[in-house]
Each structure stands twice: as structure tokens, then as C-alpha cells.
Design an enzyme around this catalytic site. Structure first.
Site, mmCIF file in Angstrom:
data_model
loop_
_atom_site.group_PDB
_atom_site.id
_atom_site.type_symbol
_atom_site.label_atom_id
_atom_site.label_comp_id
_atom_site.label_asym_id
_atom_site.label_seq_id
_atom_site.Cartn_x
_atom_site.Cartn_y
_atom_site.Cartn_z
ATOM 1 N N ASP A 33 -10.096 -5.391 -4.010
ATOM 2 C CA ASP A 33 -9.571 -4.298 -3.181
ATOM 3 C C ASP A 33 -10.542 -3.126 -3.212
ATOM 4 O O ASP A 33 -10.761 -2.508 -4.253
ATOM 5 C CB ASP A 33 -8.191 -3.873 -3.705
ATOM 6 C CG ASP A 33 -7.438 -3.011 -2.712
ATOM 7 O OD1 ASP A 33 -8.074 -2.167 -2.037
ATOM 8 O OD2 ASP A 33 -6.204 -3.155 -2.612
ATOM 9 N N SER A 89 0.831 -1.192 0.000
ATOM 10 C CA SER A 89 0.000 0.000 0.000
ATOM 11 C C SER A 89 0.877 1.257 0.000
ATOM 12 O O SER A 89 1.641 1.486 -0.930
ATOM 13 C CB SER A 89 -0.954 -0.033 1.194
ATOM 14 O OG SER A 89 -1.959 0.924 1.075
ATOM 15 N N HIS A 117 -8.670 -4.971 0.703
ATOM 16 C CA HIS A 117 -7.391 -4.288 0.907
ATOM 17 C C HIS A 117 -6.796 -4.602 2.274
ATOM 18 O O HIS A 117 -5.588 -4.790 2.394
ATOM 19 C CB HIS A 117 -7.593 -2.774 0.769
ATOM 20 C CG HIS A 117 -6.331 -1.991 0.824
ATOM 21 N ND1 HIS A 117 -5.493 -1.850 -0.256
ATOM 22 C CD2 HIS A 117 -5.739 -1.290 1.835
ATOM 23 C CE1 HIS A 117 -4.454 -1.094 0.068
ATOM 24 N NE2 HIS A 117 -4.580 -0.754 1.338
#
Length: 275
Positions: A221, A152, A249
Site C-alpha cells: 500500500d 480506507s 492501495h
């Protein structure tokens, strides 16, 4: 007409206040160091031998880190985590890399976990550079034995670092193209691309990366859309690979699923230097 003008003024003033709030509150929208600030566990609780480290950045900030060792390592992973939680929330990932035969250095950014300072974009880059220096300068590990792994927000930091140094490989998990681009999708009613004080331009960094790249992303996600992963893969010069995942996610520890762990292992083994 006067009433319409008054309504328009109130709406404009309210929107202006919203824009101003978004501009000045950006750091709180990007970083979540208070989420899981406390250390909840250590690698020892999973049977992983490790060293407690304190790294010092170029600008003098002290960072908390762990070095998880394995016998006869196949390489070393420099793990750069996402924007919430701390290194103690990534134990399953550390165990996975150990199973694959890789030692891991995982570090908390400034303002996270037990690290000092306050988070900033430039600061996270300096933090990653301090971790790289620890591996290559202090431990004497060859750059071609170091794999950068970013998840991320950490994917942007890892891509930045990979563009500055010469690692063995780069793994991008659930990465975004850039903060302004992602922010514009999340807040379409705001001029995010004009307001953004944070860039984290992962796609731009990737264009200057020369090592092999693995981009891993999930179609499920809900925070960083799948198309971001597709675009990151498209701009990476190569050699490169794409691994499609499943799950949300924040559905932790993607790679502990056997099929994905095998894919990661195959990619890492394909980048091992011939000696």
C-alpha cells in the site's frame, strides 16, 4: 545581513502561505466526490438484484443507496466506501459478497454520487448512522446479523459506527490510524497534527469496539503504509484477526482473489450467531 533578513522573511512568508493554504484546503485533500461523480453502472449489469434507495439522515440530507439482496442471506454487509468514486465503482465487491451469501447495503456519503449535501466528517458519521437505522429499524434486521465493512476513509467511518452500535463484526480494509497521523507522514514539512481539522481517528474508535474485528492491509500500500494496519490490529480489543494482502492501495477489489475471499468468508462465518 539585510539581504539574509530579506531572504528569511521571504522564506517565512512563503511557508506561512503554504501552511494557510493547507489549512483551508483540507476538505479538498480529504474528499474526492468529483472523482467519478457519475454513476457508471448498476448491480443489475452484473446480474445482481437490487433496490434503489433514498435514505434520509438525522440532519435531513438525502442519500443514494443500493440494497443488493441474495436468497437466504447469511447476513447483511453495510458497505462504507473510500474517499473517491461512488457506489457504482464497487460492483465487484457487491458481487463478491453475493457469492459469499451476504446481502449488501452500500451508500454514498453526502456530496458523493447521487447523494445530496456536501461531505464533512460529522456528516459521514450521520450518513453511516442513517444506513444502520435503515437496516435495523426499517428492515428489521437484527444487529447481530449486520457486518460493517469499511475501506480506507470508510474504515474510519465503520469503526466509529461500530463503537456506537453492536454489529456482528467489523472489517477494516486499508485503514489508517487517523488523518493527522497519516497527513504528517505524507507532508512531513508541515505541522499537520496542529493544522488538522479532520480527525477520523480510527485507532481511537477501535478501542471502544466490542465485536470481532478483521483488519486487512497490504504491505504494498503506497497511500496508507502497512504499519497503520498493524497498529489498528494492535489496539483492537479482540476477538480479532489480521489478513495480509498484496497490491497497491487503489488496486481495486482485493478480496476478489480466491485466497483472500476464502479468508474473508471464514472470518464472517466464524462470527455468525448461533440460533
Amino acid at each position: 545581513m539585510r539581504m539574509l533578513l530579506q531572504i528569511a522573511f521571504i522564506v517565512a512568508a512563503g511557508y506561512g502561505a503554504l501552511v494557510a493554504a493547507a489549512y483551508f484546503a483540507q476538505a479538498k485533500l480529504v474528499y474526492f466526490p468529483a472523482v467519478g461523480r457519475e454513476q457508471v453502472a448498476t448491480p443489475a449489469q452484473m446480474g445482481l438484484p437490487h433496490e434503489e434507495l433514498t435514505l434520509r439522515t438525522k440532519d435531513g440530507v438525502r442519500l443514494h443507496a443500493w440494497y443488493v439482496s441474495v436468497p437466504q442471506p447469511r447476513g447483511v454487509v453495510l458497505f462504507l466506501h473510500g474517499n473517491a468514486g461512488n457506489i457504482s465503482h464497487r460492483l465487484d465487491s457487491l458481487a463478491m459478497f453475493a457469492r459469499l451469501g451476504y446481502a449488501t447495503l452500500i451508500v454514498d456519503y453526502r456530496g458523493y454520487g447521487r447523494s445530496g449535501g456536501r461531505p464533512s466528517e460529522e456528516g459521514t458519521y450521520l450518513d453511516a448512522l442513517a444506513a444502520w437505522r435503515h437496516l435495523t429499524a426499517e428492515r428489521g434486521i437484527a444487529p447481530e446479523d449486520v457486518v460493517l465493512f469499511g475501506e480506507s476513509l470508510g474504515a474510519a467511518v465503520a469503526a466509529w459506527l461500530a463503537a456506537q452500535v453492536q454489529p456482528r463484526a467489523l472489517v477494516i480494509l486499508s485503514g489508517f490510524v487517523s488523518v493527522p497521523e497519516l497527513g504528517q507522514e505524507v507532508y512531513p514539512f508541515l505541522p499537520v497534527k496542529w493544522l488538522a481539522r479532520f480527525r477520523y481517528a480510527t485507532a481511537d474508535f477501535l478501542k471502544d469496539v466490542s465485536c470481532p474485528v478483521l483488519v486487512a492491509h497490504s504491505r504494498d500500500d503506497e497511500v496508507v503504509p502497512f504499519r497503520h494496519g498493524e497498529r489498528l490490529y494492535a489496539v483492537a480489543p479482540g476477538p480479532k484477526s489480521f489478513l495480509e494482502l498484496q497490491g497497491g492501495h487503489n488496486e481495486a477489489f482485493f478480496f476478489v482473489r480466491p485466497e483472500w475471499e476464502r479468508s474473508l468468508a471464514e472470518f464472517l462465518d466464524s462470527t455468525r450467531p448461533v440460533r
